[in-house]
Motif scaffolding. Structure first.
Motif, PDB file in Angstrom:
ATOM      1  N   GLN A 180       0.817  -1.216   0.000  1.00 41.46           N
ATOM      2  CA  GLN A 180       0.000   0.000   0.000  1.00 41.46           C
ATOM      3  C   GLN A 180       0.850   1.264   0.000  1.00 41.46           C
ATOM      4  OE1 GLN A 180      -3.027   0.182  -0.629  1.00 41.46           O
ATOM      5  NE2 GLN A 180      -3.843  -1.850  -0.213  1.00 41.46           N
ATOM      6  N   THR A 181       2.120   1.146   0.355  1.00 39.97           N
ATOM      7  CA  THR A 181       2.978   2.334   0.311  1.00 39.97           C
ATOM      8  C   THR A 181       3.069   2.893  -1.109  1.00 39.97           C
ATOM      9  OG1 THR A 181       4.957   0.941   0.090  1.00 39.97           O
ATOM     10  CG2 THR A 181       4.353   1.635   2.314  1.00 39.97           C
ATOM     11  N   LEU A 182       3.020   2.001  -2.116  1.00 43.28           N
ATOM     12  CA  LEU A 182       3.013   2.465  -3.496  1.00 43.28           C
ATOM     13  C   LEU A 182       1.691   3.140  -3.845  1.00 43.28           C
ATOM     14  CD1 LEU A 182       4.756  -0.415  -5.501  1.00 43.28           C
ATOM     15  CD2 LEU A 182       5.688   1.797  -4.887  1.00 43.28           C
ATOM     16  N   SER A 183       0.583   2.587  -3.329  1.00 36.91           N
ATOM     17  CA  SER A 183      -0.724   3.185  -3.601  1.00 36.91           C
ATOM     18  C   SER A 183      -0.822   4.576  -2.992  1.00 36.91           C
ATOM     19  CB  SER A 183      -1.837   2.292  -3.041  1.00 36.91           C
ATOM     20  OG  SER A 183      -1.749   0.984  -3.560  1.00 36.91           O
ATOM     21  N   VAL A 184      -0.341   4.729  -1.760  1.00 34.26           N
ATOM     22  CA  VAL A 184      -0.344   6.035  -1.101  1.00 34.26           C
ATOM     23  C   VAL A 184       0.492   7.032  -1.892  1.00 34.26           C
ATOM     24  CG1 VAL A 184       0.496   7.271   0.954  1.00 34.26           C
ATOM     25  CG2 VAL A 184      -0.823   5.159   1.207  1.00 34.26           C
ATOM     26  N   TYR A 185       1.618   6.562  -2.375  1.00 33.74           N
ATOM     27  CA  TYR A 185       2.499   7.415  -3.182  1.00 33.74           C
ATOM     28  C   TYR A 185       1.760   7.957  -4.400  1.00 33.74           C
ATOM     29  CZ  TYR A 185       6.511   8.600  -6.197  1.00 33.74           C
ATOM     30  OH  TYR A 185       7.402   9.236  -7.026  1.00 33.74           O
ATOM     31  N   PHE A 186       1.067   7.073  -5.132  1.00 34.52           N
ATOM     32  CA  PHE A 186       0.402   7.504  -6.361  1.00 34.52           C
ATOM     33  C   PHE A 186      -0.801   8.397  -6.089  1.00 34.52           C
ATOM     34  CE2 PHE A 186       2.756   4.088  -8.542  1.00 34.52           C
ATOM     35  CZ  PHE A 186       3.176   4.808  -9.650  1.00 34.52           C
ATOM     36  N   LEU A 187      -1.532   8.131  -5.017  1.00 33.36           N
ATOM     37  CA  LEU A 187      -2.661   8.997  -4.695  1.00 33.36           C
ATOM     38  C   LEU A 187      -2.176  10.404  -4.339  1.00 33.36           C
ATOM     39  CD1 LEU A 187      -4.898   6.534  -2.634  1.00 33.36           C
ATOM     40  CD2 LEU A 187      -5.351   7.448  -4.932  1.00 33.36           C
ATOM     41  N   ALA A 188      -1.108  10.488  -3.557  1.00 34.42           N
ATOM     42  CA  ALA A 188      -0.531  11.799  -3.248  1.00 34.42           C
ATOM     43  C   ALA A 188       0.050  12.446  -4.497  1.00 34.42           C
ATOM     44  CB  ALA A 188       0.544  11.656  -2.172  1.00 34.42           C
ATOM     45  N   PHE A 189       0.629  11.625  -5.363  1.00 34.95           N
ATOM     46  CA  PHE A 189       1.185  12.105  -6.618  1.00 34.95           C
ATOM     47  C   PHE A 189       0.094  12.789  -7.449  1.00 34.95           C
ATOM     48  CE2 PHE A 189       3.274  12.079 -10.662  1.00 34.95           C
ATOM     49  CZ  PHE A 189       4.614  11.812 -10.458  1.00 34.95           C
ATOM     50  N   ALA A 190      -1.112  12.205  -7.432  1.00 31.59           N
ATOM     51  CA  ALA A 190      -2.220  12.765  -8.206  1.00 31.59           C
ATOM     52  C   ALA A 190      -2.522  14.197  -7.798  1.00 31.59           C
ATOM     53  CB  ALA A 190      -3.467  11.885  -8.036  1.00 31.59           C
ATOM     54  N   PHE A 191      -2.548  14.457  -6.487  1.00 36.30           N
ATOM     55  CA  PHE A 191      -2.810  15.818  -6.022  1.00 36.30           C
ATOM     56  C   PHE A 191      -1.587  16.718  -6.226  1.00 36.30           C
ATOM     57  CE2 PHE A 191      -5.929  13.232  -3.792  1.00 36.30           C
ATOM     58  CZ  PHE A 191      -7.088  13.945  -4.069  1.00 36.30           C
ATOM     59  N   GLY A 192      -0.416  16.093  -6.237  1.00 40.90           N
ATOM     60  CA  GLY A 192       0.796  16.864  -6.493  1.00 40.90           C
ATOM     61  C   GLY A 192       0.837  17.456  -7.884  1.00 40.90           C
ATOM     62  N   VAL A 193       0.327  16.710  -8.872  1.00 41.04           N
ATOM     63  CA  VAL A 193       0.372  17.259 -10.234  1.00 41.04           C
ATOM     64  C   VAL A 193      -0.522  18.493 -10.358  1.00 41.04           C
ATOM     65  CG1 VAL A 193       1.021  15.091 -11.363  1.00 41.04           C
ATOM     66  CG2 VAL A 193      -1.399  15.629 -11.060  1.00 41.04           C
ATOM     67  N   VAL A 194      -1.611  18.534  -9.587  1.00 41.71           N
ATOM     68  CA  VAL A 194      -2.454  19.737  -9.593  1.00 41.71           C
ATOM     69  C   VAL A 194      -1.707  20.905  -8.945  1.00 41.71           C
ATOM     70  CG1 VAL A 194      -4.602  20.769  -8.783  1.00 41.71           C
ATOM     71  CG2 VAL A 194      -4.578  18.399  -9.570  1.00 41.71           C
ATOM     72  N   LEU A 195      -1.112  20.625  -7.802  1.00 39.06           N
ATOM     73  CA  LEU A 195      -0.376  21.676  -7.095  1.00 39.06           C
ATOM     74  C   LEU A 195       0.717  22.271  -7.971  1.00 39.06           C
ATOM     75  CD1 LEU A 195       0.506  23.215  -4.520  1.00 39.06           C
ATOM     76  CD2 LEU A 195       1.902  21.205  -3.948  1.00 39.06           C
ATOM     77  N   TRP A 196       1.586  21.417  -8.522  1.00 41.91           N
ATOM     78  CA  TRP A 196       2.737  21.924  -9.287  1.00 41.91           C
ATOM     79  C   TRP A 196       2.308  22.440 -10.659  1.00 41.91           C
ATOM     80  CZ3 TRP A 196       5.851  22.753  -5.683  1.00 41.91           C
ATOM     81  CH2 TRP A 196       6.048  21.833  -4.649  1.00 41.91           C
ATOM     82  N   GLY A 197       1.264  21.856 -11.229  1.00 40.28           N
ATOM     83  CA  GLY A 197       0.766  22.362 -12.503  1.00 40.28           C
ATOM     84  C   GLY A 197       0.237  23.778 -12.382  1.00 40.28           C
ATOM     85  N   ARG A 198      -0.517  24.026 -11.313  1.00 42.25           N
ATOM     86  CA  ARG A 198      -1.018  25.375 -11.085  1.00 42.25           C
ATOM     87  C   ARG A 198       0.116  26.350 -10.782  1.00 42.25           C
ATOM     88  NH1 ARG A 198      -5.484  27.448 -12.728  1.00 42.25           N
ATOM     89  NH2 ARG A 198      -5.843  28.677 -10.858  1.00 42.25           N
ATOM     90  N   LEU A 199       1.046  25.902  -9.941  1.00 42.36           N
ATOM     91  CA  LEU A 199       2.152  26.784  -9.576  1.00 42.36           C
ATOM     92  C   LEU A 199       3.034  27.114 -10.780  1.00 42.36           C
ATOM     93  CD1 LEU A 199       3.310  25.484  -6.073  1.00 42.36           C
ATOM     94  CD2 LEU A 199       2.258  27.684  -6.620  1.00 42.36           C
ATOM     95  N   CYS A 200       3.229  26.141 -11.679  1.00 43.74           N
ATOM     96  CA  CYS A 200       4.121  26.435 -12.805  1.00 43.74           C
ATOM     97  C   CYS A 200       3.473  27.419 -13.777  1.00 43.74           C
ATOM     98  CB  CYS A 200       4.574  25.153 -13.500  1.00 43.74           C
ATOM     99  SG  CYS A 200       3.403  24.387 -14.619  1.00 43.74           S
ATOM    100  N   ASP A 201       2.141  27.517 -13.780  1.00 37.73           N
ATOM    101  CA  ASP A 201       1.481  28.559 -14.557  1.00 37.73           C
ATOM    102  C   ASP A 201       1.515  29.905 -13.837  1.00 37.73           C
ATOM    103  OD1 ASP A 201       0.853  27.230 -16.855  1.00 37.73           O
ATOM    104  OD2 ASP A 201      -1.246  26.871 -16.372  1.00 37.73           O
ATOM    105  N   ARG A 202       1.487  29.872 -12.505  1.00 41.89           N
ATOM    106  CA  ARG A 202       1.441  31.115 -11.724  1.00 41.89           C
ATOM    107  C   ARG A 202       2.818  31.722 -11.490  1.00 41.89           C
ATOM    108  NH1 ARG A 202      -3.097  32.706  -9.047  1.00 41.89           N
ATOM    109  NH2 ARG A 202      -4.926  31.359  -9.190  1.00 41.89           N
ATOM    110  N   ILE A 203       3.757  30.915 -11.016  1.00 44.70           N
ATOM    111  CA  ILE A 203       5.059  31.461 -10.631  1.00 44.70           C
ATOM    112  C   ILE A 203       6.187  31.058 -11.578  1.00 44.70           C
ATOM    113  CG2 ILE A 203       4.359  31.499  -8.206  1.00 44.70           C
ATOM    114  CD1 ILE A 203       6.170  29.091  -7.720  1.00 44.70           C
ATOM    115  N   GLY A 204       5.911  30.129 -12.495  1.00 45.58           N
ATOM    116  CA  GLY A 204       6.926  29.725 -13.451  1.00 45.58           C
ATOM    117  C   GLY A 204       7.355  28.279 -13.291  1.00 45.58           C
TER     118      GLY A 204
END
Length: 373
Positions: free
Chosen positions: A44-68
């Protein structure tokens, strides 16, 4: 920064999340023993990683449009360094899961921001060729990760893997600090998140791409989460599991090479994706038939070959209609498919049935492609 240097850095950044997980995979059995948990919990450590990864792509995707692109990448890699330090210090399995969640959130920066900067620099057929080159390079990731991870676990235990990941993230941070350019267009306006979300939710092509990316990734990463325990049940060593990464890397590399060659000969991306789905289903049936023997790895070759053929074509065309909002659209696209990957890997961990998981992924991919046509 010239294109060759940018591609070299982009390859390293795209390889980072995959290497992080394949490096971690051989440590699962040792983690299970160290924290007194069973195979299902350890996987399940891999599953937790991927679920957190999913929200991470939103965070960094938004930030890379906002701050670069550049500051977002540096922040994400710094967070990964912190998560690795935390993982080395925890003494409970729940603490390790928390550290894995933070690591997944942080590692997403290597995927979404790198894909965004590549889409900034390259377009159309040139972008598809770039993703094909990336696919060939990414084929080395399983070999590097599994072999290195197995060697570290055999010599020093799972903590050596965590230390290795910390050093890798720190090295990438220093490389980006020195060399990563800012590719964000000067006059780019950050699109509204929810407006883009609703648009993409109603886009059938996005959902087809999402399902295909998720299915081929579940097929690949189910081996990394279930493989260590299959090798253990068959009486095979963790080192042999590490060596299997070299074999699988050859299959993935061959798939990416074939994809590049066939694209140059005029084959369409959709035709190659359909072929890849047939190959993946065949490989899954082979794994199911041979799962009582270590020879099942040879059938797994077909699955990773299919991955190497399909993923560049799906990723290269997925966001063709979102050129003015690549960061946000890429983030949401990543959220969609990583949530599915995390859920799929949870089911795979629960079932502990690799062959059946692979057959289901191949059959569903064919169904998705059939509905597209």
């Amino acid at each position: 920064m010239n294109s060759k240097r940018l591609l070299a850095l982009a390859i390293a950044l795209l390889m980072f999340p995959q290497i992080a997980q394949t490096l971690y995979s051989p440590a699962l059995a040792d983690i299970g023993q160290a924290f007194a948990v069973g195979p299902q919990q350890a996987a399940q450590t891999l599953s937790v990683y991927f679920l957190a990864f999913a929200f991470g792509v939103v965070l960094w995707g938004r930030l890379c449009d906002r701050i670069g692109r550049r500051p977002s990448m540096l922040a994400g890699l710094a967070l990964y360094v912190g998560a690795s330090v935390l993982a080395l210090r925890v003494s409970t399995f729940n603490g390790l899961l928390l550290a894995q969640a933070l690591a997944g959130l942080a590692a997403a920066v290597g995927s979404v921001v790198t894909q965004t900067l590549l889409r900034d620099r390259f377009k159309g057929a040139e972008l598809a060729q770039v993703f094909s080159v990336m696919g060939i390079a990414l084929a080395a990731s399983p070999a590097i990760g599994l072999f290195t991870g197995a060697s570290l676990v055999h010599a020093f235990g799972y903590r050596a893997v965590l230390a290795g990941l910390l050093l890798l993230a720190l090295a990438l941070w220093l490389w980006c600090l020195r060399s990563l350019p800012e590719t964000r267009p000067q006059h780019l306006t950050t699109p509204a998140l929810f407006a883009t979300l609703w648009h993409m939710l109603g886009d059938r092509d996005i959902w087809r791409s999402t399902l295909l990316v998720a299915l081929f990734n579940i097929a690949l990463f189910s081996y990394y989460s279930l493989g260590p325990f299959m090798f253990e049940r068959l009486g095979l060593s963790a080192s042999m599991f590490g060596y299997s990464g070299v074999v699988l890397a050859l299959g993935s590399g061959l798939g990416a090479w074939l994809n590049k060659r066939l694209l140059r000969r005029g084959f369409s991306g959709s035709r190659l994706i359909r072929l890849a789905a047939f190959i993946a289903l065949s490989g899954g049936i082979g794994v199911w038939l041979m799962q009582g023997s270590g020879w099942f790895v040879l059938a797994m070759l077909w699955v990773v070959l299919a991955f190497g053929m399909a993923i560049p074509n799906v990723l290269g065309s997925a966001l063709a209609n979102y050129g003015d909002q690549l960061g946000t659209a890429g983030a949401l696209f990543g959220l969609f498919y990583y949530l599915l990957i995390g859920a799929g890997l949870m089911l795979a961990a629960w079932s502990q049935a690799l062959g059946e998981t692979l057959i289901a992924c191949g059959a569903l991919a064919l169904l998705v492609i059939g509905r597209q046509s």
